[in-house]
Design an enzyme around this catalytic site. Structure first.
Site, PDB file in Angstrom:
ATOM      1  N   HIS A   1       0.945  -1.170   0.073  1.00  0.00           N
ATOM      2  CA  HIS A   1       0.002   0.090   0.037  1.00  0.00           C
ATOM      3  C   HIS A   1       0.809   1.209   0.035  1.00  0.00           C
ATOM      4  O   HIS A   1       0.452   2.333  -0.275  1.00  0.00           O
ATOM      5  CB  HIS A   1      -0.985  -0.297   1.337  1.00  0.00           C
ATOM      6  CG  HIS A   1      -0.665   0.357   2.436  1.00  0.00           C
ATOM      7  ND1 HIS A   1      -0.237  -0.671   3.547  1.00  0.00           N
ATOM      8  CD2 HIS A   1      -0.352   1.575   3.192  1.00  0.00           C
ATOM      9  CE1 HIS A   1       0.155  -0.047   4.627  1.00  0.00           C
ATOM     10  NE2 HIS A   1       0.124   1.441   4.286  1.00  0.00           N
TER      11      HIS A   1
ATOM     12  N   ASP B   1       0.996  -7.716   2.385  1.00  0.00           N
ATOM     13  CA  ASP B   1       1.106  -6.139   1.827  1.00  0.00           C
ATOM     14  C   ASP B   1       2.458  -5.986   1.759  1.00  0.00           C
ATOM     15  O   ASP B   1       3.146  -5.301   2.523  1.00  0.00           O
ATOM     16  CB  ASP B   1       0.452  -5.320   3.000  1.00  0.00           C
ATOM     17  CG  ASP B   1       0.328  -3.918   2.678  1.00  0.00           C
ATOM     18  OD1 ASP B   1       0.793  -3.575   1.694  1.00  0.00           O
ATOM     19  OD2 ASP B   1      -0.451  -3.061   3.476  1.00  0.00           O
TER      20      ASP B   1
ATOM     21  N   SER C   1       4.178   1.990   8.334  1.00  0.00           N
ATOM     22  CA  SER C   1       4.016   1.165   7.443  1.00  0.00           C
ATOM     23  C   SER C   1       5.234   0.804   6.788  1.00  0.00           C
ATOM     24  O   SER C   1       6.074   1.653   6.305  1.00  0.00           O
ATOM     25  CB  SER C   1       2.979   1.628   6.556  1.00  0.00           C
ATOM     26  OG  SER C   1       1.507   1.280   6.766  1.00  0.00           O
TER      27      SER C   1
HETATM   28  N1  ARG Z   1      -4.652   0.934   7.662  1.00  0.00           N
HETATM   29  C1  ARG Z   1      -3.537   0.642   7.027  1.00  0.00           C
HETATM   30  C2  ARG Z   1      -2.660   2.183   7.033  1.00  0.00           C
HETATM   31  O1  ARG Z   1      -3.072   3.032   7.781  1.00  0.00           O
HETATM   32  C3  ARG Z   1      -3.530   0.285   5.701  1.00  0.00           C
HETATM   33  C4  ARG Z   1      -3.897   1.119   4.712  1.00  0.00           C
HETATM   34  C5  ARG Z   1      -3.970   0.772   3.216  1.00  0.00           C
HETATM   35  N2  ARG Z   1      -4.981  -0.152   3.111  1.00  0.00           N
HETATM   36  C6  ARG Z   1      -6.451   0.278   2.660  1.00  0.00           C
HETATM   37  N3  ARG Z   1      -7.223  -0.537   2.506  1.00  0.00           N
HETATM   38  N4  ARG Z   1      -6.555   1.526   2.642  1.00  0.00           N
HETATM   39  O2  ARG Z   1      -2.087   2.660   6.362  1.00  0.00           O
HETATM   40  N1  GLU Z   2      -1.109   1.421   7.527  1.00  0.00           N
HETATM   41  C1  GLU Z   2      -0.509   2.578   8.324  1.00  0.00           C
HETATM   42  C2  GLU Z   2       0.606   3.162   7.612  1.00  0.00           C
HETATM   43  O1  GLU Z   2       0.472   3.236   6.526  1.00  0.00           O
HETATM   44  C3  GLU Z   2       0.260   1.792   9.559  1.00  0.00           C
HETATM   45  C4  GLU Z   2      -0.647   1.387  10.486  1.00  0.00           C
HETATM   46  C5  GLU Z   2      -0.840   2.286  11.661  1.00  0.00           C
HETATM   47  O2  GLU Z   2      -1.487   3.142  11.367  1.00  0.00           O
HETATM   48  O3  GLU Z   2      -0.478   1.713  12.854  1.00  0.00           O
HETATM   49  O4  GLU Z   2       1.523   3.886   7.979  1.00  0.00           O
END
Ligand code: ARG
Ligand code: GLU
Length: 720
Positions: A84, A220, A653
């Site tokens: 991502h 991922d 991430s």
């Molecule tokens: N929650 C994770 C973060 O904050 C993954 C985000 C990417 N995935 C998504 N379905 N948007 O970045």
């Molecule tokens: N998915 C998040 C990012 O892109 C990390 C997950 C979180 O926020 O802990 O940085």
């Protein structure tokens, strides 16, 4: 369990309970954390993790393209981060014929790697505490403005004097709300080439439905290679560049991590607010998050409706949808978590203890007594402005697309109106080109529906004198919000690329400015932005300034009053280490989540043809044949993801999860739903970070993609 083991456990218990939460400064690990980390299982020394003058593990960690983390996993500059994080780079390389987002991409040789202009890898060369210099000539009685001016001057000096090579950067960041300052020397590589990415059905498996949720089954990850010039220094893309020869790279463990194992996550967490008073948490849970969530909720419903009906719209809006949904879902989880786990009450208890302690010390009482009441009062005062500000920003700058474009053109037009015709003309091409570029993948009918839904909400929720009445009147004049949207979108140059191109071709600045001033969306925009610029924004700014000052003093007071406690500085996008143990958790009565998921779980979620839960045939075949190579767990299953008590946030991430020896065991990519409040309040009972198991990454590269040649340059280890 043998008797001695039980005693060891009991002896360790206090340490284990304490060892929860925190994003620690790499250069203070020895002073603050080493003992505890070793008690938890770390086999390294603090200076194996961070050393300023010799290679250490920190040299394998970099900030990836500003917002994520990545790490080097081979002596030839192979770089690992999240799918991502790499998504937009992968998207930019894709076309209908070569759809790497959909099908994945694997370079089968160096020649096939794809240059990705714009992607960057920034390494920290060293960091230094420069607090004394940064605060030189700063005195207690200074106004905030004078104070900041003095600090800015000091920082400019520090940067100018910093010892560094000519290709390195130097910058200074405040910590603990400006009670401490650190200097960073960094170097940024800009020639990154895409080496591998799984198809979205692996790299994004579960997509938005599973986002922020455990159990999780997403692979991922993506691979790049960093290139440098012949002297191993940063250089722009050139076919003559050589793979980076890193100071350190991470070995990868084939042993995985079992429940209770020590792990640490090394990376660049973006932002946390762990030291806010209870009043602020309450405001976030009850006022600001609900506003933001409600706005995004409505916008997402509109997008979803269009995306379901039209595959072209789905492709065009998929990344935008994911972005809007990501923060939406986090805020929702955060407000629920704050409530369920009684964060406000716990903060109140902490504040009571703070008051008790300062009550016993006359000096403290005199200096700190006013802080909590003043903070509470100021949070109360800022509340309507903070809410209105979120309402305005979310509605017009983050969710309706066209008003964001109008806003940027509007401030440019403002230069003309202030008589800065020279600046206005000079920026013309840049500003107008940006709007033109924004028409790619823009569907006015989608945006118009979002506009209608959100302006209606705005009229209902925004105070009349702050723009609510203006929006209502505009709708009444046209016969409703739908009709208002129809009218504005049909008449404006901002919603149609042909009309925009016509406007761009107008020769003189005066005529362009006049046309822009008369554009109906510009007039509308000025109706809502004027009260913001004249009232909401300035008042919010002023009160936020007061809060910043109070928070700084409150932070200093906490550091002094709770001497026995260790405080980590809030995340601010700089390099940190967090550590903890692999652990399941219990989100509610009678429910217990295990710490690891497996490929079997991917198959349980499999929905053929679904855009979130489809599984590629080749992966199904591997699963059926149980062809897992050396990557399976001891009981013969293919691990996919696991969780631990590492305290992470956005920006982490792509961060490596390391075992006790500094081997890569996982790749951080998310947090669990019940624990998303950890940016404000970390509760070790339920806050968990989510990582892809390194063995799944190797399995996908080797068995799924047939790119096993890449494993030859890695260092695979099997500790114990
Ligand atoms: N929650 C994770 C973060 O904050 C993954 C985000 C990417 N995935 C998504 N379905 N948007 O970045
Ligand atoms: N998915 C998040 C990012 O892109 C990390 C997950 C979180 O926020 O802990 O940085």
């Amino acid at each position: 369990m043998k008797r001695t083991n039980i005693w060891v456990w009991l002896w360790l218990l206090p340490a284990l309970l304490q060892a929860q939460g925190g994003m620690w400064l790499p250069l203070y690990l020895e002073k603050q954390n080493e003992k505890e980390m070793r008690a938890l299982g770390l086999k390294l020394k603090a200076d194996d993790l961070y050393a300023p003058n010799r290679p250490s593990i920190k040299d394998a960690i970099c900030q990836y393209s500003g917002g994520c983390t990545a790490e080097i996993i081979s002596p030839q500059g192979l770089l690992l981060t999240n799918h991502h994080c790499a998504f937009s780079a992968i998207q930019r390389q894709s076309s209908l014929e070569r759809n790497y987002v959909e099908n994945g991409f694997w370079a089968m040789s160096r020649e096939e790697e794809l240059p990705c202009p714009g992607e960057t890898a920034t390494f920290v060369v060293r960091m230094e505490d420069v607090t004394a210099l940064a605060l030189q000539n700063v005195t207690e009685g200074m106004s905030e403005r004078d104070r900041q001016a003095q600090i800015d001057k000091n920082i400019a000096q520090i940067r100018a004097n910093a010892r560094r090579e000519k290709w390195q950067e130097a910058f200074v960041r405040p910590f603990y709300y400006g009670n401490q300052y650190f200097l960073f020397i960094t170097e940024t590589y800009t020639d990154l080439r895409l080496v591998g990415a799984p198809p979205s059905s692996i790299g994004k498996f579960g997509a938005d439905t599973d986002n922020w949720v455990w159990p999780r089954h997403t692979g991922d990850f993506a691979l790049f290679r960093v290139y440098a010039d012949k002297d191993n220094r940063p250089a722009p893309y050139s076919p003559d560049n050589q793979p980076l020869r890193p100071k350190h790279f991470l070995p990868i463990s084939l042993s995985g991590a079992e429940e209770g194992a020590f792990t640490m996550v090394y990376g660049f967490p973006g932002r946390t607010d762990e030291y806010l008073p209870a009043a602020a948490l309450q405001q976030i849970a009850e006022v600001t998050n609900p506003t933001r969530v409600d706005i995004r909720d409505r916008a997402l419903k509109v997008l979803d409706r269009f995306m379901r009906n039209d595959p072209a719209i789905k492709i065009a809006y998929i990344a935008r949808y994911a972005n809007i949904a990501n923060a939406w879902k986090k805020w929702l989880g955060e407000m629920q978590g704050l409530r369920t786990y009684k964060a406000v009450e716990k903060k109140q208890a902490y504040e009571a203890e703070f008051l008790r302690r300062i009550g016993e010390n006359p000096t403290w009482a005199m200096r700190y007594r006013h802080l909590l009441p003043r903070l509470q009062e100021t949070y109360r005062e800022i509340e309507p402005y903070a809410d209105a500000r979120d309402n305005y920003l979310e509605t017009f700058l983050r969710n309706i697309q066209v008003t964001a474009a109008v806003a940027s053109v509007g401030s440019w037009l403002g230069e003309y109106e202030k008589g800065q015709v020279g600046t206005f003309s000079a920026r013309r091409t840049e500003v107008m080109e940006r709007v033109r570029a924004g028409f790619t993948g823009y569907y006015p009918e989608v945006d118009r529906a979002v506009f209608a839904a959100l302006t209606e909400r705005y009229a209902q929720t925004m105070r009349p004198e702050w723009g609510g009445a203006f929006v209502r009147r505009a709708a009444d004049e046209r016969g409703g919000f739908e009709a208002l949207a129809q009218y504005l979108f049909a008449a404006s140059a901002f919603t149609d690329s042909t009309r925009w191109k016509a406007l761009m071709s107008i020769p003189t600045a005066d005529s362009i400015a006049r046309r822009l001033q008369q554009d109906p969306l510009m007039t509308f925009w000025r109706g809502v932005s004027t009260p913001y610029n004249e009232e909401i924004g300035p008042k919010w700014q002023e009160l936020q300034g007061t809060l910043n000052l109070l928070q700084r003093q409150y932070m200093a007071a906490q550091l002094e009053v709770f001497k026995e406690k260790r405080f980590f500085p809030d995340a601010n996008g700089t390099l940190r280490l967090t550590y903890g143990q692999v652990r399941g958790y219990s989100p509610r009565d009678a429910v217990r989540y295990e710490f690891r998921t497996h490929l079997d779980g991917v198959m349980e979620k499999y929905v053929p043809g679904d855009y979130e839960f489809d599984v590629p045939k080749r992966l199904i075949d591997l699963w059926k044949a149980r062809d897992f190579g050396p990557y399976a767990t001891k009981d013969g299953r293919m691990p996919v993801a696991f969780i631990a008590t590492n305290h992470t946030t956005g920006g982490n991430s792509g961060s490596p999860a390391l075992d006790a020896y500094g081997n890569l065991v996982g790749l951080n990519f998310d947090r669990v739903w019940e624990g998303t409040m950890s940016d404000l309040y970390y509760d070790p009972a339920i806050c968990r970070n989510i990582m892809v198991d390194a063995r799944y990454i190797l399995f996908i590269i080797d068995k799924y993609a047939g790119a096993g040649y890449l494993l030859q340059e890695m260092k695979l280890v099997r500790p114990k």
